[in-house]
Scaffold this motif. Structure first.
Motif, PDB file in Angstrom:
ATOM      1  N   THR A 241       0.800  -1.224   0.000  1.00 47.69           N
ATOM      2  CA  THR A 241       0.000   0.000   0.000  1.00 47.69           C
ATOM      3  C   THR A 241       0.832   1.272   0.000  1.00 47.69           C
ATOM      4  N   GLY A 242       2.053   1.189   0.514  1.00 48.88           N
ATOM      5  CA  GLY A 242       2.859   2.398   0.649  1.00 48.88           C
ATOM      6  C   GLY A 242       2.319   3.362   1.676  1.00 48.88           C
ATOM      7  N   GLU A 243       1.490   2.878   2.590  1.00 53.77           N
ATOM      8  CA  GLU A 243       0.923   3.749   3.618  1.00 53.77           C
ATOM      9  C   GLU A 243       2.005   4.311   4.533  1.00 53.77           C
ATOM     10  N   PRO A 244       1.796   5.523   5.065  1.00 54.94           N
ATOM     11  CA  PRO A 244       2.748   6.056   6.050  1.00 54.94           C
ATOM     12  C   PRO A 244       2.824   5.146   7.273  1.00 54.94           C
ATOM     13  N   LEU A 245       3.948   5.173   7.933  1.00 55.45           N
ATOM     14  CA  LEU A 245       4.158   4.289   9.082  1.00 55.45           C
ATOM     15  C   LEU A 245       3.172   4.573  10.214  1.00 55.45           C
ATOM     16  N   ARG A 246       2.720   5.800  10.346  1.00 56.80           N
ATOM     17  CA  ARG A 246       1.782   6.098  11.435  1.00 56.80           C
ATOM     18  C   ARG A 246       0.444   5.374  11.221  1.00 56.80           C
ATOM     19  N   HIS A 311      12.516   3.812 -13.123  1.00 56.47           N
ATOM     20  CA  HIS A 311      12.932   4.743 -12.072  1.00 56.47           C
ATOM     21  C   HIS A 311      11.937   4.679 -10.917  1.00 56.47           C
ATOM     22  N   VAL A 312      12.462   4.780  -9.694  1.00 56.25           N
ATOM     23  CA  VAL A 312      11.642   4.792  -8.483  1.00 56.25           C
ATOM     24  C   VAL A 312      11.866   6.128  -7.790  1.00 56.25           C
ATOM     25  N   PRO A 313      10.809   6.910  -7.539  1.00 53.67           N
ATOM     26  CA  PRO A 313      10.996   8.233  -6.918  1.00 53.67           C
ATOM     27  C   PRO A 313      11.498   8.125  -5.482  1.00 53.67           C
ATOM     28  N   ILE A 314      12.317   9.086  -5.085  1.00 51.61           N
ATOM     29  CA  ILE A 314      12.860   9.133  -3.725  1.00 51.61           C
ATOM     30  C   ILE A 314      12.800  10.567  -3.225  1.00 51.61           C
ATOM     31  N   GLU A 446       9.391   6.543   3.041  1.00 52.04           N
ATOM     32  CA  GLU A 446      10.097   7.041   4.222  1.00 52.04           C
ATOM     33  C   GLU A 446      11.369   6.238   4.503  1.00 52.04           C
ATOM     34  N   VAL A 447      11.702   5.333   3.609  1.00 58.77           N
ATOM     35  CA  VAL A 447      12.885   4.500   3.809  1.00 58.77           C
ATOM     36  C   VAL A 447      14.128   5.303   3.434  1.00 58.77           C
ATOM     37  N   LYS A 448      15.186   5.159   4.215  1.00 61.51           N
ATOM     38  CA  LYS A 448      16.435   5.846   3.921  1.00 61.51           C
ATOM     39  C   LYS A 448      17.038   5.321   2.618  1.00 61.51           C
ATOM     40  N   LEU A 449      17.822   6.172   1.984  1.00 64.32           N
ATOM     41  CA  LEU A 449      18.381   5.831   0.675  1.00 64.32           C
ATOM     42  C   LEU A 449      19.255   4.583   0.740  1.00 64.32           C
ATOM     43  N   GLN A 450      20.019   4.425   1.824  1.00 65.89           N
ATOM     44  CA  GLN A 450      20.900   3.260   1.912  1.00 65.89           C
ATOM     45  C   GLN A 450      20.134   1.960   2.150  1.00 65.89           C
TER      46      GLN A 450
END
Length: 519
Positions: A241-246, A311-314, A446-450
């Protein structure tokens, strides 16, 4: 101090001198001398009394000065001796005080260390006694519960046991888990579960079994471990879903940081446990079947896979911002865009056989290919006598087959490009399903780039699992894939590949495989 030599007195001065000190007349003076002295004294007294007095006044100050100087010298010596004595006494006093203070400080430091070690040993002994008392109390409570259970009825036994041994739930905030309890129950329908998690209940159960040993945690005295099914569900729901973690936190009754941690842990477990099994380059037997299937689709022989780069947006990174800036997406969407690339090779079923994840979005397709493990495999001769079909952004090489990109194509070249487009359509369709099933790839996460390459790799593995198990994607989730394809600057890198491509195009046309045949 300079001393003036003493001048000897003449006879007249002698008389005057002795006249001042009468007592000195007894020291060997004869009568004549005494008489003369008396006469002279009388004469002086009579004739010039005032002159003698003045002369004596001149002589007296010299003796006074000499005496004063001697007295001052003696006083100075005494003062110096007194000063030296006082300085020596003060030095001895200071040394004694310093030694005394040093002894006191050393004793204080020693006492402090001793008291600290005694305190540590006392705390350790108290901790041991408290733990021993707690264990003893628990054992006593359990024994009492067992004794009560032997006497009281079953209901009373359960009540007394729960009262004797309370369930410890420290440091855990009570949150509602009603939503997860609903989907975790066997009563939930297959359609509801599939719509929520983008996969069937059977596929979900299989994934939980595969990851059980990698994600299972033990219970502690403070809290119970989160079950494996809930851990896997948090990760899959977040990817789907890509829902926010909250919002994920509210659905599963867990903390926000806990949900974020679970997503990363399960993605790492998927990469470690499942990737080698479900995403790998095909063996020789499988490769022959893949060649046959691609040839039946396009008529082009020896095709081992269809390659595509998306491509995946970041979120804009803190470092190397220009490298991740996506100029084409920014111009098209009128919004500043940053992205990373995902290069994948798929088989005729749309299963990924090779992926390269994480290169900056400003890098063109040919540069991404050059930095991948697939390029190293092909350059070392491991892809001999096979083709990996790419698009116009990839270069033509001995193992990479791409369409013609120059102007004014011939009929043969145009027909060849159509067949290459059919093979490319397999890869595009696979990436469209990948992004449609796992919506986290459609928007900035919300995942960090690394950590993002691990998450994207997990999505590719889960895509393969669902495809293998024939979990069809809901048509409502269909995603319109669009990526800007830029022609490679150095598109022709092998003269042999140019001749091979022309030969394939000629055979397609003259064997009636390009839509037109000669009779």
């Amino acid at each position: 101090m300079e001393v003036t030599p003493f001048t000897f007195l003449n006879q007249e001065e002698d008389l005057n001198f002795f006249s001042l000190y009468p007592e000195m007349q007894d020291f060997g003076m004869n009568d004549t001398t005494s008489a003369i002295g008396l006469k002279k004294r009388r004469k002086v007294d009579e004739d010039d009394t005032n002159g003698a007095e003045e002369e004596m006044k001149k002589k007296i100050p010299f003796t006074d000065i000499l005496t004063s100087l001697m007295i001052l010298d003696e006083e100075e010596k005494q003062e110096q001796q007194h000063y030296f004595a006082q300085s020596h006494l003060q030095k001895e006093t200071l040394d004694a005080n310093y030694r005394k203070k040093s002894e006191v400080m050393n004793q204080y430091y020693s006492d402090f260390q001793q008291s600290g070690s005694e305190l540590n040993s006392l705390e350790q002994s108290r901790g041991k006694r408290s733990r021993g008392a707690a264990f003893a109390a628990a054992a006593t409570a359990v024994a009492a519960a067992e004794t009560t259970a032997a006497v009281l009825p079953a209901a009373a036994t359960a009540e007394s046991s729960s009262a004797a041994v309370p369930h410890r739930r420290l440091w855990v905030k009570d949150r509602s888990k009603d939503w997860w309890d609903l989907y975790n129950s066997p009563n939930v329908s297959e359609d509801e579960f599939r719509k929520a998690f983008r996969m069937s209940k059977g596929t979900f159960d299989m994934i939980c079994e595969e990851l059980d040993s990698a994600v299972t945690k033990k219970n502690t005295m403070l809290r119970d471990a989160i079950p494996v099914r809930q851990r896997v569900a948090v990760c899959i729901w977040r990817l789907a879903t890509g829902e926010p973690l909250r919002l994920v936190s509210k659905r599963f009754g867990l903390g926000i940081s806990t949900c974020h941690k679970l997503v990363l842990e399960v993605c790492v477990a998927i990469k470690t446990v499942l990737m080698e099994k479900y995403l790998h380059w095909p063996d020789e037997h499988t490769l022959q079947a893949i060649k046959a299937q691609f040839e039946s689709i396009s008529g082009i022989p020896n095709v081992s896979g269809s390659m595509y780069t998306t491509h995946v947006p970041i979120i804009a990174p803190k470092a190397s911002v220009a490298a991740y800036f996506n100029k084409r997406h920014t111009e098209r969407n009128q919004k500043t865009s940053y992205s990373i690339t995902v290069q994948g090779v798929v088989d005729p079923r749309g299963l990924f056989t090779d992926i390269c994840v994480g290169w900056p979005g400003s890098m063109p397709d040919d540069k991404v290919l050059e930095n991948s493990a697939l390029y190293k495999r092909g350059s070392s001769g491991q892809l001999k006598d096979v083709w990996v079909v790419g698009n116009k952004g990839h270069p033509l090489m001995d193992w990479v087959l791409v369409p013609y990109t120059h102007q004014n194509l011939t009929w043969t070249q145009h027909a060849f490009n159509e067949k290459i487009g059919d093979i490319q359509g397999v890869a595009k369709d696979a990436f469209a399903k990948l992004k449609g099933r796992w919506s986290c790839l459609q928007k900035r996460t919300e995942v960090k780039l690394q950590d993002l390459p691990v998450v994207l790799g997990a999505c590719c593995v889960l895509h393969n699992i669902c495809t293998m198990r024939n979990d069809e994607l809901d048509p409502e989730l269909k995603y319109d894939l669009f990526d800007d394809e830029m022609v490679s600057e150095n598109g022709l890198r092998s003269a042999g590949a140019v001749q091979a491509r022309d030969h394939i195009a000629h055979n397609l046309l003259h064997h009636g495989l390009a839509g037109t045949g000669f009779h």
